[in-house]
Design an enzyme around this catalytic site. Sequence first.
Site, PDB file in Angstrom:
ATOM      1  N   GLY A   1       0.537  -0.665  -0.287  1.00 46.79           N
ATOM      2  CA  GLY A   1      -0.295  -0.391  -0.119  1.00 46.79           C
ATOM      3  C   GLY A   1       1.145   1.161   0.139  1.00 46.79           C
ATOM      4  N   ARG A   2       0.938   2.089   1.369  1.00 50.67           N
ATOM      5  CA  ARG A   2       1.199   3.236   1.242  1.00 50.67           C
ATOM      6  C   ARG A   2       1.108   4.556   0.214  1.00 50.67           C
ATOM      7  NH1 ARG A   2       7.842   1.303   3.346  1.00 50.67           N
ATOM      8  NH2 ARG A   2       7.097  -0.147   4.046  1.00 50.67           N
ATOM      9  N   HIS A   3       0.176   4.375  -0.164  1.00 55.72           N
ATOM     10  CA  HIS A   3      -0.336   5.126  -1.267  1.00 55.72           C
ATOM     11  C   HIS A   3      -1.486   5.527  -0.290  1.00 55.72           C
ATOM     12  CE1 HIS A   3      -2.097   1.779  -2.454  1.00 55.72           C
ATOM     13  NE2 HIS A   3      -2.736   2.144  -3.060  1.00 55.72           N
ATOM     14  N   ALA A   4      -2.691   7.185  -1.381  1.00 53.44           N
ATOM     15  CA  ALA A   4      -3.625   7.270  -1.237  1.00 53.44           C
ATOM     16  C   ALA A   4      -3.883   7.231  -2.495  1.00 53.44           C
ATOM     17  CB  ALA A   4      -3.777   8.332  -0.389  1.00 53.44           C
TER      18      ALA A   4
END
Length: 139
Positions: free
Chosen positions: A52-55
Amino acid sequence: MAEFSNPHLIEFPKLGEPGIGYISVTEQSQLVPFAVQRIFWTYYTPESIVRGRHAHHRTEQVLIAAAGRITVTTELADGTIELFRLEDPHVGLYVPPQAWHTMQYSHSAVQLVFASVPYQEADYIRTYEDFKRIWAPQA
């Protein structure tokens, strides 16, 4: 700007019994709060890896641990942080746009994802600093 719900769990029907097994089902717009445009799944992710580590600018998602356990952390622009543990295949997590999210998996985890739009790289906010800058409350 559109208003979206905060991250929250969605419980899908769990039909069956231990002796024969279970099935969970939803039909368009019943429990998933958007039209599904993309479906993908992740698997064999090492337990030491945080994904993930995102928007997203626009993408809404529902994450389901089809097998194993997935620990999901979400952060909203106002600083609200929540931790969700997905380990029942009849429970999904709604992740709205503008929510920074990370996932960590048990070795046997299979993550199923329903997404509201087809893949578009420009929809991703890939650095935490950009997330904070883009969605910072306006003074």
